[in-house]
Write an enzyme that holds these catalytic residues in place. Sequence first.
Site, PDB file in Angstrom:
ATOM      1  N   TYR A  71      14.263  21.924 -30.668  1.00  0.00           N
ATOM      2  CA  TYR A  71      13.641  23.153 -31.176  1.00  0.00           C
ATOM      3  C   TYR A  71      12.325  23.140 -31.280  1.00  0.00           C
ATOM      4  CZ  TYR A  71      18.062  25.517 -30.742  1.00  0.00           C
ATOM      5  OH  TYR A  71      19.230  26.300 -30.389  1.00  0.00           O
ATOM      6  N   ARG A  74      10.903  23.115 -27.769  1.00  0.00           N
ATOM      7  CA  ARG A  74      10.895  24.275 -27.308  1.00  0.00           C
ATOM      8  C   ARG A  74       9.884  25.122 -28.087  1.00  0.00           C
ATOM      9  NH1 ARG A  74      16.772  26.325 -27.445  1.00  0.00           N
ATOM     10  NH2 ARG A  74      15.792  28.202 -26.523  1.00  0.00           N
ATOM     11  N   HIS A 125      19.108  36.905 -29.958  1.00  0.00           N
ATOM     12  CA  HIS A 125      19.449  35.660 -30.261  1.00  0.00           C
ATOM     13  C   HIS A 125      18.295  34.969 -31.332  1.00  0.00           C
ATOM     14  CE1 HIS A 125      21.761  35.794 -26.483  1.00  0.00           C
ATOM     15  NE2 HIS A 125      22.592  36.306 -27.509  1.00  0.00           N
ATOM     16  N   CYS A 133      17.544  28.869 -44.168  1.00  0.00           N
ATOM     17  CA  CYS A 133      18.153  27.814 -44.929  1.00  0.00           C
ATOM     18  C   CYS A 133      19.569  27.705 -44.316  1.00  0.00           C
ATOM     19  CB  CYS A 133      18.317  28.206 -46.378  1.00  0.00           C
ATOM     20  SG  CYS A 133      19.074  26.600 -47.306  1.00  0.00           S
ATOM     21  N   CYS A 138      22.312  30.271 -49.608  1.00  0.00           N
ATOM     22  CA  CYS A 138      20.843  30.538 -50.011  1.00  0.00           C
ATOM     23  C   CYS A 138      20.478  31.640 -48.959  1.00  0.00           C
ATOM     24  CB  CYS A 138      20.129  29.302 -49.835  1.00  0.00           C
ATOM     25  SG  CYS A 138      18.294  29.416 -49.984  1.00  0.00           S
TER      26      CYS A 138
HETATM   27  C1  LIG Z   1      28.396  30.435 -22.257  1.00  0.00           C
HETATM   28  C2  LIG Z   1      29.156  31.797 -22.698  1.00  0.00           C
HETATM   29  C3  LIG Z   1      30.594  31.991 -21.690  1.00  0.00           C
HETATM   30  N1  LIG Z   1      29.540  31.673 -24.101  1.00  0.00           N
HETATM   31  C4  LIG Z   1      29.326  32.818 -24.887  1.00  0.00           C
HETATM   32  O1  LIG Z   1      28.872  33.916 -24.504  1.00  0.00           O
HETATM   33  C5  LIG Z   1      29.648  32.429 -26.563  1.00  0.00           C
HETATM   34  C6  LIG Z   1      31.171  32.689 -26.548  1.00  0.00           C
HETATM   35  C7  LIG Z   1      31.726  33.929 -26.416  1.00  0.00           C
HETATM   36  C8  LIG Z   1      31.682  34.921 -27.210  1.00  0.00           C
HETATM   37  N2  LIG Z   1      32.482  36.041 -26.633  1.00  0.00           N
HETATM   38  C9  LIG Z   1      32.921  35.669 -25.198  1.00  0.00           C
HETATM   39  C10 LIG Z   1      33.537  36.379 -23.991  1.00  0.00           C
HETATM   40  C11 LIG Z   1      33.400  35.629 -23.043  1.00  0.00           C
HETATM   41  C12 LIG Z   1      33.418  34.471 -22.969  1.00  0.00           C
HETATM   42  C13 LIG Z   1      32.665  33.784 -23.962  1.00  0.00           C
HETATM   43  C14 LIG Z   1      32.480  34.236 -25.189  1.00  0.00           C
HETATM   44  N3  LIG Z   1      28.897  33.600 -27.260  1.00  0.00           N
HETATM   45  C15 LIG Z   1      28.819  33.193 -28.425  1.00  0.00           C
HETATM   46  O2  LIG Z   1      28.994  32.193 -28.894  1.00  0.00           O
HETATM   47  C16 LIG Z   1      27.856  34.264 -29.316  1.00  0.00           C
HETATM   48  C17 LIG Z   1      26.359  33.738 -29.570  1.00  0.00           C
HETATM   49  C18 LIG Z   1      25.547  33.650 -28.161  1.00  0.00           C
HETATM   50  C19 LIG Z   1      24.209  33.432 -28.630  1.00  0.00           C
HETATM   51  C20 LIG Z   1      23.755  31.841 -28.231  1.00  0.00           C
HETATM   52  N4  LIG Z   1      22.406  31.618 -28.328  1.00  0.00           N
HETATM   53  C21 LIG Z   1      21.598  31.503 -27.470  1.00  0.00           C
HETATM   54  N5  LIG Z   1      20.140  31.426 -27.632  1.00  0.00           N
HETATM   55  C22 LIG Z   1      19.560  31.175 -29.010  1.00  0.00           C
HETATM   56  C23 LIG Z   1      19.655  29.835 -29.031  1.00  0.00           C
HETATM   57  C24 LIG Z   1      18.450  28.921 -28.141  1.00  0.00           C
HETATM   58  O3  LIG Z   1      18.125  29.665 -27.357  1.00  0.00           O
HETATM   59  O4  LIG Z   1      18.697  27.841 -28.244  1.00  0.00           O
HETATM   60  S1  LIG Z   1      22.244  32.111 -25.835  1.00  0.00           S
HETATM   61  C25 LIG Z   1      21.030  31.526 -24.786  1.00  0.00           C
HETATM   62  O5  LIG Z   1      21.510  31.326 -23.620  1.00  0.00           O
HETATM   63  C26 LIG Z   1      21.371  32.320 -22.492  1.00  0.00           C
HETATM   64  C27 LIG Z   1      20.621  31.932 -21.291  1.00  0.00           C
HETATM   65  O6  LIG Z   1      20.779  32.840 -20.451  1.00  0.00           O
HETATM   66  P1  LIG Z   1      19.768  33.562 -19.463  1.00  0.00           P
HETATM   67  O7  LIG Z   1      18.645  34.080 -20.467  1.00  0.00           O
HETATM   68  O8  LIG Z   1      20.311  34.368 -18.711  1.00  0.00           O
HETATM   69  O9  LIG Z   1      19.081  32.256 -18.722  1.00  0.00           O
HETATM   70  P2  LIG Z   1      19.795  31.428 -17.711  1.00  0.00           P
HETATM   71  O10 LIG Z   1      18.855  30.296 -17.532  1.00  0.00           O
HETATM   72  O11 LIG Z   1      21.251  31.365 -17.660  1.00  0.00           O
HETATM   73  O12 LIG Z   1      19.474  32.267 -16.301  1.00  0.00           O
HETATM   74  C28 LIG Z   1      17.936  32.690 -15.983  1.00  0.00           C
HETATM   75  C29 LIG Z   1      17.819  33.876 -15.046  1.00  0.00           C
HETATM   76  O13 LIG Z   1      16.942  33.937 -14.781  1.00  0.00           O
HETATM   77  C30 LIG Z   1      16.554  33.943 -13.118  1.00  0.00           C
HETATM   78  N6  LIG Z   1      15.346  33.625 -12.865  1.00  0.00           N
HETATM   79  C31 LIG Z   1      14.699  32.373 -12.987  1.00  0.00           C
HETATM   80  N7  LIG Z   1      13.355  32.238 -12.818  1.00  0.00           N
HETATM   81  C32 LIG Z   1      12.921  33.752 -12.661  1.00  0.00           C
HETATM   82  C33 LIG Z   1      11.959  34.589 -12.407  1.00  0.00           C
HETATM   83  N8  LIG Z   1      10.646  33.957 -12.124  1.00  0.00           N
HETATM   84  N9  LIG Z   1      11.940  35.649 -12.390  1.00  0.00           N
HETATM   85  C34 LIG Z   1      13.296  36.418 -12.477  1.00  0.00           C
HETATM   86  N10 LIG Z   1      14.155  35.933 -12.671  1.00  0.00           N
HETATM   87  C35 LIG Z   1      14.261  34.624 -12.724  1.00  0.00           C
HETATM   88  C36 LIG Z   1      17.649  33.159 -12.704  1.00  0.00           C
HETATM   89  O14 LIG Z   1      18.030  33.351 -11.299  1.00  0.00           O
HETATM   90  C37 LIG Z   1      18.847  33.185 -13.572  1.00  0.00           C
HETATM   91  O15 LIG Z   1      19.552  34.396 -13.142  1.00  0.00           O
HETATM   92  C38 LIG Z   1      20.265  33.462 -23.467  1.00  0.00           C
HETATM   93  O16 LIG Z   1      21.302  34.484 -23.968  1.00  0.00           O
HETATM   94  C39 LIG Z   1      19.797  32.603 -24.443  1.00  0.00           C
HETATM   95  O17 LIG Z   1      19.518  33.273 -25.363  1.00  0.00           O
HETATM   96  N11 LIG Z   1      28.376  34.483 -30.414  1.00  0.00           N
HETATM   97  C40 LIG Z   1      29.432  34.984 -30.731  1.00  0.00           C
HETATM   98  O18 LIG Z   1      30.373  35.419 -29.825  1.00  0.00           O
HETATM   99  O19 LIG Z   1      29.791  35.140 -31.837  1.00  0.00           O
HETATM  100  C41 LIG Z   1      31.190  35.843 -32.271  1.00  0.00           C
HETATM  101  C42 LIG Z   1      32.121  34.660 -32.309  1.00  0.00           C
HETATM  102  C43 LIG Z   1      31.913  33.994 -33.317  1.00  0.00           C
HETATM  103  C44 LIG Z   1      32.801  33.044 -33.513  1.00  0.00           C
HETATM  104  C45 LIG Z   1      34.014  32.821 -32.670  1.00  0.00           C
HETATM  105  C46 LIG Z   1      34.111  33.609 -31.777  1.00  0.00           C
HETATM  106  C47 LIG Z   1      33.310  34.939 -31.513  1.00  0.00           C
HETATM  107 ZN   LIG Z   2      17.971  27.328 -49.540  1.00  0.00          ZN
END
Ligand SMILES: CC(C)NC(=O)[C@H](Cc1c[nH]c2ccccc12)NC(=O)[C@H](CCCC/N=C(/NCCC(=O)O)S[C@H]1O[C@H](COP(=O)(O)OP(=O)(O)OC[C@H]2O[C@@H](n3cnc4c(N)ncnc43)[C@H](O)[C@@H]2O)[C@@H](O)[C@H]1O)NC(=O)OCc1ccccc1
Ligand SMILES: [Zn+2]
Length: 285
Positions: A71, A74, A125, A133, A138
């Site tokens: 982190y 990043r 996100h 914390c 906390c």
């Molecule tokens: C992988 C996925 C299947 N998993 C999930 O979705 C999970 C699990 C889940 C929940 N519900 C579901 C339902 C179905 C399946 C799975 C799940 N979701 C969670 O865990 C969420 C929390 C999700 C948040 C995670 N944190 C992030 N970020 C912060 C941290 C960090 O950044 O380190 S997610 C992080 O990854 C994701 C990345 O995706 P994109 O932003 O789309 O980026 P990517 O690289 O994939 O794509 C880039 C795109 O840009 C395009 N591109 C590239 N260059 C350009 C350019 N130049 N111009 C235009 N476009 C461009 C490319 O073509 C491409 O399309 C973003 O959301 C980003 O924030 N919490 C949760 O559901 O809690 C409740 C819960 C709790 C307990 C138990 C059950 C349920």
């Molecule tokens: Zn604390």
Amino acid sequence: MPIINDIPAFHAFLTTNPNSRILALCGAGLSAASGLPTFRGAGGLWRNHDATRLATPEAFRADPGLVWLFYAYRRHMALEAKPNPAHHALAALARQRRKFLCLTQNVDNLSQRAGHPPSQLRTLHGNLFTLKCFNRRCSHVEHNNTADPLVPSLAPASVTTPADATRPLPLVDADVPLVHIPASELPRCPQCASLLRPGVVWFGEQLDGALLGEIYEWLDEGPISVIFVVGTGAQVWPAAGYVQEAAARGARVCVVNTEVAEETLGPEDFGFVGDAAVLLPRLLE
Ligand SMILES: CC(C)NC(=O)[C@H](Cc1c[nH]c2ccccc12)NC(=O)[C@H](CCCC/N=C(/NCCC(=O)O)S[C@H]1O[C@H](COP(=O)(O)OP(=O)(O)OC[C@H]2O[C@@H](n3cnc4c(N)ncnc43)[C@H](O)[C@@H]2O)[C@@H](O)[C@H]1O)NC(=O)OCc1ccccc1
Ligand SMILES: [Zn+2]
């Protein structure tokens, strides 16, 4: 067939709906032109670690030093980056149209630095520049978007130019062993001395309930004319669900991405293939 790469058609649609409500869902592609790697692209792997696996409470519990270096790296990249014309175009749209709400999955603070009105921006996100914390009992939270490194032990993450230009940065070079950082030298909570963690939502963690509530209130205030889906693969939930939520409220989908999956779009929807930093300013001029 969706309407592909037809800017005049999109402008005609926008002008016939001057006061309509607009939503946007943004992802890593929005910041690609600012030099920040996407998850699917180069950013997907960090030192051979799957970024989505590092972005978990389990990974932090197992090796907080490793996750903090991830982190801090990043965070340093985001500090060095600048908002691009896509961030500025969305911020300008927000100033012009009060009925525009921008949902971003990005934690890089670039929309905020582009002057996007906070009342019309929701960081689903979290933010790399917020610290929380790790002790659930906390409530300490702080914001720090200046210190770099955050603490001396994270200095390796604040090196941008490799000493030897032929080699990748030691920090991202999986062949160069990482220095182990004792937890005592990582960011600590001033209230309870526990570890501080990045203020982002990790996989398996719930998004902020109040935030989700606010978004549903906005969604239910009335019809939505269009949802911009900018630079996101829309694979992460619940964020990805907003595309359907908006479409269910009458919105046309307007995808702006270097790759557009036409089969996922309806006949009324728009697709624009290319760099968001080039396309969005033209779509919103
Ligand atoms: C992988 C996925 C299947 N998993 C999930 O979705 C999970 C699990 C889940 C929940 N519900 C579901 C339902 C179905 C399946 C799975 C799940 N979701 C969670 O865990 C969420 C929390 C999700 C948040 C995670 N944190 C992030 N970020 C912060 C941290 C960090 O950044 O380190 S997610 C992080 O990854 C994701 C990345 O995706 P994109 O932003 O789309 O980026 P990517 O690289 O994939 O794509 C880039 C795109 O840009 C395009 N591109 C590239 N260059 C350009 C350019 N130049 N111009 C235009 N476009 C461009 C490319 O073509 C491409 O399309 C973003 O959301 C980003 O924030 N919490 C949760 O559901 O809690 C409740 C819960 C709790 C307990 C138990 C059950 C349920
Ligand atoms: Zn604390």
